[in-house]
Scaffold this active site. Structure first.
Site, PDB file in Angstrom:
ATOM      1  N   GLU A 210       0.879  -1.180   0.000  1.00 34.47           N
ATOM      2  CA  GLU A 210       0.000   0.000   0.000  1.00 34.47           C
ATOM      3  C   GLU A 210       0.906   1.217   0.000  1.00 34.47           C
ATOM      4  O   GLU A 210       1.395   1.638   1.045  1.00 34.47           O
ATOM      5  CB  GLU A 210      -0.899  -0.017   1.254  1.00 34.47           C
ATOM      6  CG  GLU A 210      -1.920  -1.136   1.276  1.00 34.47           C
ATOM      7  CD  GLU A 210      -3.042  -0.919   0.267  1.00 34.47           C
ATOM      8  OE1 GLU A 210      -3.274   0.222  -0.174  1.00 34.47           O
ATOM      9  OE2 GLU A 210      -3.698  -1.927  -0.094  1.00 34.47           O
ATOM     10  N   CYS A 244      -2.243   9.341   2.164  1.00 36.75           N
ATOM     11  CA  CYS A 244      -1.710   8.726   0.942  1.00 36.75           C
ATOM     12  C   CYS A 244      -2.583   9.035  -0.265  1.00 36.75           C
ATOM     13  O   CYS A 244      -2.097   9.110  -1.387  1.00 36.75           O
ATOM     14  CB  CYS A 244      -1.594   7.224   1.123  1.00 36.75           C
ATOM     15  SG  CYS A 244      -3.142   6.453   1.615  1.00 36.75           S
TER      16      CYS A 244
HETATM   17  P1  NAD Z   1       6.995   5.485   7.639  1.00 36.08           P
HETATM   18  O1  NAD Z   1       8.229   6.315   7.694  1.00 36.08           O
HETATM   19  O2  NAD Z   1       6.151   5.327   8.827  1.00 36.08           O
HETATM   20  O3  NAD Z   1       7.438   4.089   7.060  1.00 36.08           O
HETATM   21  C1  NAD Z   1       6.524   3.042   6.935  1.00 36.08           C
HETATM   22  C2  NAD Z   1       7.132   1.808   7.527  1.00 36.08           C
HETATM   23  O4  NAD Z   1       8.306   1.447   6.796  1.00 36.08           O
HETATM   24  C3  NAD Z   1       7.554   1.996   8.976  1.00 36.08           C
HETATM   25  O5  NAD Z   1       7.047   0.932   9.748  1.00 36.08           O
HETATM   26  C4  NAD Z   1       9.066   2.004   8.901  1.00 36.08           C
HETATM   27  O6  NAD Z   1       9.671   1.452  10.047  1.00 36.08           O
HETATM   28  C5  NAD Z   1       9.350   1.154   7.691  1.00 36.08           C
HETATM   29  N1  NAD Z   1      10.618   1.511   7.054  1.00 36.08           N
HETATM   30  C6  NAD Z   1      11.079   2.772   6.810  1.00 36.08           C
HETATM   31  N2  NAD Z   1      12.261   2.714   6.169  1.00 36.08           N
HETATM   32  C7  NAD Z   1      12.559   1.406   6.012  1.00 36.08           C
HETATM   33  C8  NAD Z   1      13.663   0.690   5.426  1.00 36.08           C
HETATM   34  N3  NAD Z   1      14.697   1.319   4.863  1.00 36.08           N
HETATM   35  N4  NAD Z   1      13.615  -0.661   5.438  1.00 36.08           N
HETATM   36  C9  NAD Z   1      12.570  -1.311   5.981  1.00 36.08           C
HETATM   37  N5  NAD Z   1      11.513  -0.679   6.555  1.00 36.08           N
HETATM   38  C10 NAD Z   1      11.508   0.640   6.574  1.00 36.08           C
HETATM   39  O7  NAD Z   1       6.024   6.010   6.554  1.00 36.08           O
HETATM   40  P2  NAD Z   1       6.352   6.777   5.264  1.00 36.08           P
HETATM   41  O8  NAD Z   1       7.054   5.885   4.320  1.00 36.08           O
HETATM   42  O9  NAD Z   1       6.890   8.142   5.538  1.00 36.08           O
HETATM   43  O10 NAD Z   1       4.791   6.941   4.828  1.00 36.08           O
HETATM   44  C11 NAD Z   1       4.418   7.855   3.936  1.00 36.08           C
HETATM   45  C12 NAD Z   1       4.234   7.181   2.605  1.00 36.08           C
HETATM   46  O11 NAD Z   1       3.321   6.117   2.763  1.00 36.08           O
HETATM   47  C13 NAD Z   1       3.603   8.100   1.602  1.00 36.08           C
HETATM   48  O12 NAD Z   1       4.161   7.846   0.342  1.00 36.08           O
HETATM   49  C14 NAD Z   1       2.144   7.695   1.616  1.00 36.08           C
HETATM   50  O13 NAD Z   1       1.476   8.005   0.426  1.00 36.08           O
HETATM   51  C15 NAD Z   1       2.263   6.226   1.855  1.00 36.08           C
HETATM   52  N6  NAD Z   1       1.050   5.708   2.483  1.00 36.08           N
HETATM   53  C16 NAD Z   1       0.295   4.829   1.790  1.00 36.08           C
HETATM   54  C17 NAD Z   1      -0.889   4.360   2.315  1.00 36.08           C
HETATM   55  C18 NAD Z   1      -1.777   3.433   1.558  1.00 36.08           C
HETATM   56  O14 NAD Z   1      -2.723   2.911   2.150  1.00 36.08           O
HETATM   57  N7  NAD Z   1      -1.527   3.181   0.297  1.00 36.08           N
HETATM   58  C19 NAD Z   1      -1.282   4.793   3.584  1.00 36.08           C
HETATM   59  C20 NAD Z   1      -0.468   5.670   4.269  1.00 36.08           C
HETATM   60  C21 NAD Z   1       0.712   6.115   3.722  1.00 36.08           C
END
Ligand code: NAD
Length: 456
Positions: A210, A244
């Site tokens: 997602e 998102c």
């Molecule tokens: P975040 O920083 O919370 O990361 C998400 C998860 O990924 C966390 O649990 C984190 O620990 C893990 N993570 C981060 N870097 C990592 C790595 N190098 N290796 C392994 N795991 C890692 O969230 P974010 O990425 O800043 O979230 C924002 C993004 O998520 C935006 O692009 C948003 O559009 C997308 N998003 C999508 C949805 C959906 O339902 N499609 C919902 C919410 C957010």
């Protein structure tokens, strides 16, 4: 650091014991999860607000109440969903039993994101429990209070052998990804989505991703611009733009742009008054890193509305940009903040070309009452979801799958689609072992005589 290998091994032992397979067990655990949410609803909302500083209404409606409704829906439907489906049969299998049996994958890993920290953890978690998996849940470290609360409450209410919470950031997630899972469900950025995909491929583990990206909006001349502005501002400004599926940019003609900007100004004033910063109904950016990233996108931009910001309060005013070019920095990344750029196109065909030249979006928004234009977008664009004449609200329509395509992700969930996402649909054919069947079978057994050849 938690001993991750031990956590995964115990989740596997719990799955192998078979305890999660029965309807009664799953229902009991889902009811316990509902109890967790109901008994702690105020605390959950306050904790979300501590991490993300969103308005209380949004924390309750989009997260706590959303999850409660999702839980009640599963409790009501689980028995039906677990029943094997009996598909149509061709004449060849008329005497046989043909089934599609949903079965749990096994041990599921769910990695949540920070922007809706309860909803994005508990909605997939619920799907995985309903489907009969054991689960390891890894909430986002960027919402630490929520992660702590989930780690404290889940073992109190649910079976601690079957459902475990691992807290932590990149090191813990990296360690988790070294383990073998039977399903991985990830919510977060496209960049990390690729890391998850690669890690899962080592064991051919099926995944749901997602992800995010830039979700476009096209407005045509048939749209009522006051209604359109309200519905677009709702999506752009909820959670201070950190959703998102927030509308990321608008495509419209120059003529519509002028009227749309005025309609947005009226809407912002009506909702937040003259002192937006002091209004509790407007959220904040999650941290300084994201604040600085978003504010940088304003450098050199033509600001039509808003533009002020305060790093000490992580506040960015609702902002609209005009005369934006596709090469501008604001068009090179998902904004994830309360800024809405407008780009000019002369018609729907040009808007479709613009959209199709870019990565497939998570959501695509069209504002038009013209059925032909609606049909044109439906048939000539590809996006995770298409929503006509509103923004964001499709996430609560649980009879359609929610999810991305291409760069915005793979797989969908919500409602029964969450149960399906965490289930392997086992095609099953049950034949009778009787002599009668052998009359028909003789045709496929050797020797392959000339007579048999003439039938094929
Ligand atoms: P975040 O920083 O919370 O990361 C998400 C998860 O990924 C966390 O649990 C984190 O620990 C893990 N993570 C981060 N870097 C990592 C790595 N190098 N290796 C392994 N795991 C890692 O969230 P974010 O990425 O800043 O979230 C924002 C993004 O998520 C935006 O692009 C948003 O559009 C997308 N998003 C999508 C949805 C959906 O339902 N499609 C919902 C919410 C957010």
């Amino acid at each position: 650091m938690t001993n991750i290998s031990e956590v995964v091994a115990s989740a596997r032992d719990a799955f192998n014991s078979g305890v999660t397979k029965s309807y009664e067990f799953r229902l009991g655990q889902i009811k316990a999860l509902l109890k967790l949410v109901e008994e702690n609803d105020k605390l959950l909302a306050e904790t979300i607000m501590k991490d993300v500083r969103k308005p209380k209404f949004e924390a309750v409606i989009f997260e706590v109440n959303y999850v409660k409704n999702d839980l009640r829906n599963v409790i009501f439907n689980l028995k039906d969903w677990m029943e094997p489906e009996k598909p149509d049969k061709s004449l060849t299998f008329a005497m046989d039993t043909v089934l599609i049996q949903p079965e749990p994958y096994g041990v599921a890993l769910i990695i949540g994101a920070w922007n809706y920290p309860i909803q994005l953890c508990l909605a997939p978690f619920l799907g995985a429990i309903a489907a009969g998996n054991t689960v390891i849940l890894k909430p986002s470290e960027i919402a630490p209070h929520t992660a702590n609360l989930l780690a404290e409450l889940i073992p109190k209410y649910l079976d601690p052998k079957c459902y475990q919470v691992v807290k932590g950031g990149i090191p813990e997630t990296t360690k988790l990804l070294e383990e073998r899972f039977d399903y991985i469900f990830y919510t977060g950025s496209c960049a990390v989505g690729k890391i998850i995909h690669q890690a899962a491929s080592k064991n051919l583990t099926p995944i749901t991703l997602e992800l995010g990206g830039k979700s476009p909006v096209y407005i045509d001349s048939t749209a009522d611009l006051d209604l359109t502005a309200a519905r677009i501002m709702f999506g752009r400004l909820a959670n201070a733009g950190q959703s998102c599926i927030a509308p990321d940019y608008v495509l419209c003609t120059k003529e519509i742009e002028a009227k749309f900007i005025e309609a947005c100004k009226r809407c912002i004033k009506k909702w937040y008054g003259d002192n937006i910063k002091a209004n509790v109904d407007y959220g904040r950016i999650v941290n300084r890193h994201h604040f600085q990233r978003i504010v940088k996108l304003l450098e050199g931009a033509k600001i039509a509305v808003g533009g002020s910001h305060d790093i000490n309060d992580l506040y960015i005013e609702p902002t609209i940009l005009r005369d934006v070019k596709p090469s501008d920095p604001v068009m090179q990344q998902e904004i994830f903040g309360p800024i809405l750029p407008i780009l000019n196109v002369s018609n729907a065909a040009e808007a479709i070309t613009f959209i199709n030249e870019r990565e497939k979006p998570l959501a695509l928004y069209l504002f038009s009452t013209n059925k032909k234009i609606q049909d044109l977008f439906l048939k000539n664009t590809s996006s995770g979801n298409l929503l006509v004449n509103d923004t964001m609200i499709h996430f609560s329509c649980d009879t359609i799958p929610f999810g991305g395509v291409g760069n915005s992700g793979m797989g969908g969930y919500h409602g029964k689609f969450s149960f399906d996402a965490f289930s392997h649909m086992k095609g099953t054919l049950i034949k009778k072992l009787d002599k009668l069947g052998e009359y028909a079978n003789a045709a496929r057994y050797p020797p392959f005589s000339e007579g048999k050849m003439s039938f094929i």
